[in-house]
Design an enzyme around this catalytic site. Structure first.
Site, PDB file in Angstrom:
ATOM      1  N   ALA A  34     -29.919 -33.537   1.364  1.00 21.78           N
ATOM      2  CA  ALA A  34     -31.060 -33.555   2.286  1.00 21.78           C
ATOM      3  C   ALA A  34     -31.434 -34.967   2.719  1.00 21.78           C
ATOM      4  CB  ALA A  34     -32.268 -32.886   1.640  1.00 21.78           C
ATOM      5  N   ILE A 142     -26.901 -14.625   2.261  1.00 23.79           N
ATOM      6  CA  ILE A 142     -25.853 -14.746   3.278  1.00 23.79           C
ATOM      7  C   ILE A 142     -26.395 -15.568   4.448  1.00 23.79           C
ATOM      8  CG2 ILE A 142     -24.242 -13.480   4.749  1.00 23.79           C
ATOM      9  CD1 ILE A 142     -24.760 -11.010   3.026  1.00 23.79           C
ATOM     10  N   ASP A 207     -36.556  -1.009   6.084  1.00 18.62           N
ATOM     11  CA  ASP A 207     -36.190  -2.363   5.676  1.00 18.62           C
ATOM     12  C   ASP A 207     -35.018  -2.869   6.522  1.00 18.62           C
ATOM     13  OD1 ASP A 207     -36.133  -4.614   3.465  1.00 18.62           O
ATOM     14  OD2 ASP A 207     -34.075  -3.890   3.643  1.00 18.62           O
ATOM     15  N   LYS A 211     -34.690  -6.087   9.575  1.00 19.68           N
ATOM     16  CA  LYS A 211     -33.642  -7.110   9.628  1.00 19.68           C
ATOM     17  C   LYS A 211     -32.845  -7.011  10.929  1.00 19.68           C
ATOM     18  CE  LYS A 211     -33.341  -6.803   4.601  1.00 19.68           C
ATOM     19  NZ  LYS A 211     -32.560  -6.292   3.455  1.00 19.68           N
TER      20      LYS A 211
END
Length: 435
Positions: A34, A142, A207, A211
């Site tokens: 980072a 993922i 659900d 998504k």
């Protein structure tokens, strides 16, 4: 070395505690990647006394999580509370309104309020913007959102579809492996922690629909429209359907599917489908998620991995934090909110499919003729027909058929003609074939 990225964490459930562990275990690695440290400075949750298996004594505790955004020593608010509205939404609005970056794993909130939050993010800090990141809201660990938004950015996405709910995939693949029926396997999934005590959102497809709506907005540059998603669940799938699909060379998976129809409308549907055994999604078992995106130059892209759990989801949250630490603000839905297109829902009746239909019928003469007549009158051509079950097993007979490819409107008309028939003891089960 740059100043640390200071985060406030709202929600200390499975994922929140997992994020604390991840930042502690991989802190040095994250700092190198980072370019600066990522540190927690404050936390908040409903129960201060609960043992979460992590040491929280080094962090400030805020009893009111909405106060996190007001702290001068906070750069990013991480919302892991859940729920489309309530404290989660108030916290999210407060963070962006105060010019803080927001990272969330809350798919329901993004599906229902994503455009509002994206607009707040764009207008934050007197128009300079604030980051809104939600990689963990879809498919756990993922990196499918990053893959679509960045890796496939040069492509026109033609279709996106996949297995978006690990609970349903565990149930279906276990039914497939054991021959047991839905209710028994659901109970096992609950005992193992794969399904909630109230599994409604999972098994009824809600659900997965949350998504899918998010993925469709990113893939097609469309205004997110959860209300336009056609939603079906797996609660009526029987072991007999699993076995019949297997005999036909298919496996049943709950899929979310989105594409842009020829007339410009956006098609979005969650429904159990018959997937050919040779297709990559047919091999996805257990609580795994997998998403396929088809780009006009990239071809088929497959994203697969753990769709839930403390480690994978915390990993996705931390990836968003690393992006913010590097200075990445970006557009949450790939393009500015004003550039997102308002697409009307596509007319599913125009779509052509082969369809699996299962009828539960009374044992009486003429039932098959009645069904066949409705199919004929609606213009549905039957490819194969199978009668399952014997009257001596309780009087219930299952009649399954696969249609030739044809318009979905014709199948819908055939089912309309059969409405109210005394021969049918429950509504037909409809599943399309992914060919």
């Amino acid at each position: 070395m740059a100043e640390p990225l200071r985060i406030a964490l709202a929600g200390l459930g499975t994922v929140g505690a997992g994020l604390v562990r991840l930042l502690e275990a991989n802190g040095a690695l994250i700092e190198r990647r980072a370019g600066r440290k990522v540190v927690i400075v404050a936390v908040s949750a409903r129960d201060r006394t609960k043992d979460r298996g992590v040491d929280l004594s080094r962090y400030d505790w805020e009893d009111d999580m909405t106060a996190l955004a007001a702290r001068a020593d906070v750069d990013v608010v991480v919302e892991l509370v859940g729920g489309a509205d309530g404290p989660a939404l108030t916290t999210a609005r407060g963070a962006l309104g105060a010019g803080k970056a927001l990272v969330t794993a809350n798919k329901a909130m993004i599906a229902h309020h994503g455009l509002e939050l994206a607009d707040l993010a764009e207008r934050a800090n007197e128009g300079r913007g604030a980051a809104l990141k939600f990689e963990a809201a879809v498919a756990g660990g993922i990196p499918v959102i990053k893959g679509l938004r960045e890796g496939a950015a040069a492509n026109r996405i033609e279709r996106i579809y996949g297995i978006l709910n690990g609970t349903c995939n565990y149930i279906l693949s276990t039914m497939e492996a054991t021959g047991r029926d839905f209710g028994e396997v659901l109970g096992e999934a609950q005992a193992l922690g794969y399904a909630e005590a109230d599994p409604t959102f999972d098994v009824e497809g809600v659900d997965a629909a949350h998504k899918l709506a998010i993925l469709a907005a990113i893939a097609f540059g469309a205004r997110i429209d959860f209300g336009a998603v056609e939603i079906g669940g797996i609660g009526r799938v029987r072991a007999a359907d699993i076995a019949q699909a297997e005999a036909l060379g298919y496996r049943i998976r709950l899929l979310g599917i989105a594409d842009c129809a020829e007339e410009g409308g956006l098609f979005q549907r969650v429904q159990p489908c018959l997937v050919p055994r040779h297709h990559p999604l047919a091999a996805v078992e257990g609580a795994t998620n997998a998403v396929v995106a088809e780009g006009n130059f990239s071809g088929r892209l497959l994203f697969q991995g753990a769709g839930a759990g403390d480690g994978p989801t915390a990993s996705a949250v931390a990836a968003d934090l690393i992006d913010i630490a590097r200075g990445d603000v970006g557009a949450p839905f790939s393009v500015p909110v004003a550039a997102l297109e308002a697409r009307a829902p596509a007319d599913a009746g125009h779509r052509t499919n082969r369809t699996y239909l299962r009828f539960t019928v009374a044992d009486r003469p003429g039932v098959l003729a009645e069904i066949a007549t409705a199919m004929r009158d609606a213009g549905v051509s039957i490819e194969s027909l199978i009668q399952q079950g014997r009257p001596e097993e309780g009087g219930e007979v299952l009649v399954a058929m696969v249609t030739h490819e044809g318009p979905e409107a014709n199948v819908a008309e055939a089912l309309r003609l059969l409405e109210g028939s005394e021969s049918l003891t429950e509504p037909p089960l409809v599943m399309h074939l992914l060919d």
